[in-house]
Design a protein around this motif. Structure first.
Motif, PDB file in Angstrom:
ATOM      1  N   ARG A 131      37.862  36.379  36.262  1.00  0.00           N
ATOM      2  CA  ARG A 131      36.481  36.601  35.810  1.00  0.00           C
ATOM      3  C   ARG A 131      36.463  37.231  34.420  1.00  0.00           C
ATOM      4  O   ARG A 131      35.641  36.870  33.578  1.00  0.00           O
ATOM      5  CB  ARG A 131      35.729  37.492  36.802  1.00  0.00           C
ATOM      6  CG  ARG A 131      34.269  37.696  36.427  1.00  0.00           C
ATOM      7  CD  ARG A 131      33.521  38.592  37.371  1.00  0.00           C
ATOM      8  NE  ARG A 131      34.096  39.925  37.319  1.00  0.00           N
ATOM      9  CZ  ARG A 131      34.460  40.640  38.382  1.00  0.00           C
ATOM     10  NH1 ARG A 131      34.285  40.149  39.584  1.00  0.00           N
ATOM     11  NH2 ARG A 131      34.982  41.823  38.250  1.00  0.00           N
ATOM     12  N   GLU A 132      37.395  38.145  34.166  1.00  0.00           N
ATOM     13  CA  GLU A 132      37.452  38.808  32.866  1.00  0.00           C
ATOM     14  C   GLU A 132      37.921  37.864  31.759  1.00  0.00           C
ATOM     15  O   GLU A 132      37.529  38.029  30.609  1.00  0.00           O
ATOM     16  CB  GLU A 132      38.417  39.995  32.925  1.00  0.00           C
ATOM     17  CG  GLU A 132      37.964  41.125  33.802  1.00  0.00           C
ATOM     18  CD  GLU A 132      39.047  42.180  33.977  1.00  0.00           C
ATOM     19  OE1 GLU A 132      40.125  42.062  33.352  1.00  0.00           O
ATOM     20  OE2 GLU A 132      38.811  43.129  34.735  1.00  0.00           O
ATOM     21  N   ARG A 133      38.772  36.920  32.087  1.00  0.00           N
ATOM     22  CA  ARG A 133      39.409  36.096  31.057  1.00  0.00           C
ATOM     23  C   ARG A 133      38.792  34.700  30.887  1.00  0.00           C
ATOM     24  O   ARG A 133      39.111  34.018  29.919  1.00  0.00           O
ATOM     25  CB  ARG A 133      40.894  35.973  31.359  1.00  0.00           C
ATOM     26  CG  ARG A 133      41.579  37.287  31.008  1.00  0.00           C
ATOM     27  CD  ARG A 133      42.930  37.402  31.593  1.00  0.00           C
ATOM     28  NE  ARG A 133      43.590  38.642  31.265  1.00  0.00           N
ATOM     29  CZ  ARG A 133      43.306  39.832  31.782  1.00  0.00           C
ATOM     30  NH1 ARG A 133      42.321  39.963  32.637  1.00  0.00           N
ATOM     31  NH2 ARG A 133      43.979  40.915  31.429  1.00  0.00           N
ATOM     32  N   LEU A 134      37.952  34.288  31.805  1.00  0.00           N
ATOM     33  CA  LEU A 134      37.365  32.959  31.727  1.00  0.00           C
ATOM     34  C   LEU A 134      35.864  33.057  31.494  1.00  0.00           C
ATOM     35  O   LEU A 134      35.200  33.957  32.005  1.00  0.00           O
ATOM     36  CB  LEU A 134      37.624  32.178  33.021  1.00  0.00           C
ATOM     37  CG  LEU A 134      39.082  31.992  33.454  1.00  0.00           C
ATOM     38  CD1 LEU A 134      39.129  31.257  34.782  1.00  0.00           C
ATOM     39  CD2 LEU A 134      39.887  31.268  32.405  1.00  0.00           C
ATOM     40  N   ASP A 135      35.334  32.085  30.747  1.00  0.00           N
ATOM     41  CA  ASP A 135      33.882  32.036  30.603  1.00  0.00           C
ATOM     42  C   ASP A 135      33.283  31.348  31.829  1.00  0.00           C
ATOM     43  O   ASP A 135      34.019  30.778  32.641  1.00  0.00           O
ATOM     44  CB  ASP A 135      33.499  31.339  29.289  1.00  0.00           C
ATOM     45  CG  ASP A 135      33.916  29.879  29.228  1.00  0.00           C
ATOM     46  OD1 ASP A 135      33.805  29.178  30.253  1.00  0.00           O
ATOM     47  OD2 ASP A 135      34.341  29.427  28.152  1.00  0.00           O
ATOM     48  N   PRO A 136      31.960  31.405  32.005  1.00  0.00           N
ATOM     49  CA  PRO A 136      31.357  30.833  33.221  1.00  0.00           C
ATOM     50  C   PRO A 136      31.683  29.347  33.436  1.00  0.00           C
ATOM     51  O   PRO A 136      31.892  28.919  34.568  1.00  0.00           O
ATOM     52  CB  PRO A 136      29.854  31.042  33.017  1.00  0.00           C
ATOM     53  CG  PRO A 136      29.775  32.228  32.119  1.00  0.00           C
ATOM     54  CD  PRO A 136      30.968  32.140  31.213  1.00  0.00           C
ATOM     55  N   HIS A 137      31.754  28.576  32.358  1.00  0.00           N
ATOM     56  CA  HIS A 137      32.087  27.154  32.503  1.00  0.00           C
ATOM     57  C   HIS A 137      33.509  26.987  33.028  1.00  0.00           C
ATOM     58  O   HIS A 137      33.763  26.139  33.898  1.00  0.00           O
ATOM     59  CB  HIS A 137      31.915  26.438  31.157  1.00  0.00           C
ATOM     60  CG  HIS A 137      32.277  24.993  31.197  1.00  0.00           C
ATOM     61  ND1 HIS A 137      31.526  24.064  31.879  1.00  0.00           N
ATOM     62  CD2 HIS A 137      33.323  24.316  30.670  1.00  0.00           C
ATOM     63  CE1 HIS A 137      32.089  22.879  31.758  1.00  0.00           C
ATOM     64  NE2 HIS A 137      33.183  23.004  31.019  1.00  0.00           N
ATOM     65  N   GLU A 138      34.459  27.786  32.529  1.00  0.00           N
ATOM     66  CA  GLU A 138      35.849  27.696  32.985  1.00  0.00           C
ATOM     67  C   GLU A 138      35.983  28.152  34.443  1.00  0.00           C
ATOM     68  O   GLU A 138      36.781  27.597  35.196  1.00  0.00           O
ATOM     69  CB  GLU A 138      36.757  28.544  32.087  1.00  0.00           C
ATOM     70  CG  GLU A 138      36.910  27.976  30.690  1.00  0.00           C
ATOM     71  CD  GLU A 138      37.607  28.933  29.745  1.00  0.00           C
ATOM     72  OE1 GLU A 138      38.275  28.449  28.809  1.00  0.00           O
ATOM     73  OE2 GLU A 138      37.489  30.170  29.919  1.00  0.00           O
ATOM     74  N   ARG A 139      35.197  29.152  34.825  1.00  0.00           N
ATOM     75  CA  ARG A 139      35.228  29.596  36.229  1.00  0.00           C
ATOM     76  C   ARG A 139      34.707  28.506  37.149  1.00  0.00           C
ATOM     77  O   ARG A 139      35.230  28.296  38.243  1.00  0.00           O
ATOM     78  CB  ARG A 139      34.420  30.881  36.404  1.00  0.00           C
ATOM     79  CG  ARG A 139      35.128  32.089  35.811  1.00  0.00           C
ATOM     80  CD  ARG A 139      34.328  33.331  36.030  1.00  0.00           C
ATOM     81  NE  ARG A 139      33.512  33.519  34.826  1.00  0.00           N
ATOM     82  CZ  ARG A 139      32.474  34.318  34.717  1.00  0.00           C
ATOM     83  NH1 ARG A 139      32.074  35.026  35.754  1.00  0.00           N
ATOM     84  NH2 ARG A 139      31.821  34.420  33.597  1.00  0.00           N
ATOM     85  N   ASP A 140      33.684  27.798  36.690  1.00  0.00           N
ATOM     86  CA  ASP A 140      33.154  26.683  37.473  1.00  0.00           C
ATOM     87  C   ASP A 140      34.196  25.563  37.563  1.00  0.00           C
ATOM     88  O   ASP A 140      34.353  24.933  38.616  1.00  0.00           O
ATOM     89  CB  ASP A 140      31.857  26.177  36.838  1.00  0.00           C
ATOM     90  CG  ASP A 140      31.073  25.272  37.760  1.00  0.00           C
ATOM     91  OD1 ASP A 140      30.959  25.623  38.962  1.00  0.00           O
ATOM     92  OD2 ASP A 140      30.594  24.230  37.294  1.00  0.00           O
ATOM     93  N   ASP A 141      34.921  25.328  36.464  1.00  0.00           N
ATOM     94  CA  ASP A 141      36.015  24.349  36.484  1.00  0.00           C
ATOM     95  C   ASP A 141      37.082  24.744  37.506  1.00  0.00           C
ATOM     96  O   ASP A 141      37.646  23.878  38.180  1.00  0.00           O
ATOM     97  CB  ASP A 141      36.667  24.225  35.102  1.00  0.00           C
ATOM     98  CG  ASP A 141      35.827  23.418  34.134  1.00  0.00           C
ATOM     99  OD1 ASP A 141      34.898  22.716  34.593  1.00  0.00           O
ATOM    100  OD2 ASP A 141      36.103  23.489  32.920  1.00  0.00           O
TER     101      ASP A 141
END
Length: 176
Positions: A131-141
């Motif tokens: 969560r700290e290292r990824l943006d919301p789009h990357e977390r969704d990916d």
């Protein structure tokens, strides 16, 4: 004669008290031993728990963290078979950038997932890191990658709703 009886009485009383003190000290020593064993068991359990988490706390790369998280959730349903591992390699290769990093991430993920028995611990440790290292789009990916791995590799897996809910929550998504 009464003097001799008094001395024998005093010696007898002293012997009885010495005997009682000896047994009381033995009992106190046993209690201290039991307390020491209990404290030692507690310390050993704490160290075992820390050692179990050490494969997770050593992760400092989001690619390795994602691979470990996916592998741990998938391996909850049984061993990771070669077909499923191929799908994991495929989805990790898309974010790793090169084959060497993909291989390292997948190998470490399989090892770390085998070291930690509780998938909830893996989610609790790695999802906040991601969560700290990824943006919301990357977390969704990441969630879509998990879905692709669960659907690929031969037999489709049903990931428990509570796992997905916990993962979404720990990744920072709003959960109903």
């Amino acid at each position: 004669m009464p003097f001799l009886i008094a001395i024998l009485g005093l010696l007898g009383a002293a012997a009885i008290w010495w005997y009682r003190l000896k047994y009381m000290s033995d009992a106190a020593r046993e209690v201290a031993d039991v307390v020491g064993r209990v404290q030692g068991n507690i310390r050993r359990k704490k160290l075992r728990n820390q050692a179990a988490l050490s494969p997770l706390t050593a992760i400092d790369d989001p690619v390795v963290a994602a691979a470990t998280l996916i592998t741990a959730i998938v391996s909850e349903h049984g061993p990771v078979l070669p077909q499923r591992e191929a799908v994991i390699r495929e989805v990790i290769a898309r974010i790793a950038g090169n084959a060497k990093k993909t291989d390292e991430a997948v190998v470490y993920a399989k090892w770390a997932a085998s070291q930690v028995d509780d998938t909830t611990l893996v989610i609790d440790k790695l999802a906040p890191f991601l969560r700290e290292r990824l943006d919301p789009h990357e977390r969704d990916d990441l969630l879509r990658m998990l879905g692709r791995v669960a659907q690929g590799g031969g037999q489709s897996l049903k990931i428990a709703d509570q796992r997905m809910l916990r993962l979404r929550q720990k990744l920072g998504f709003e959960v109903n």
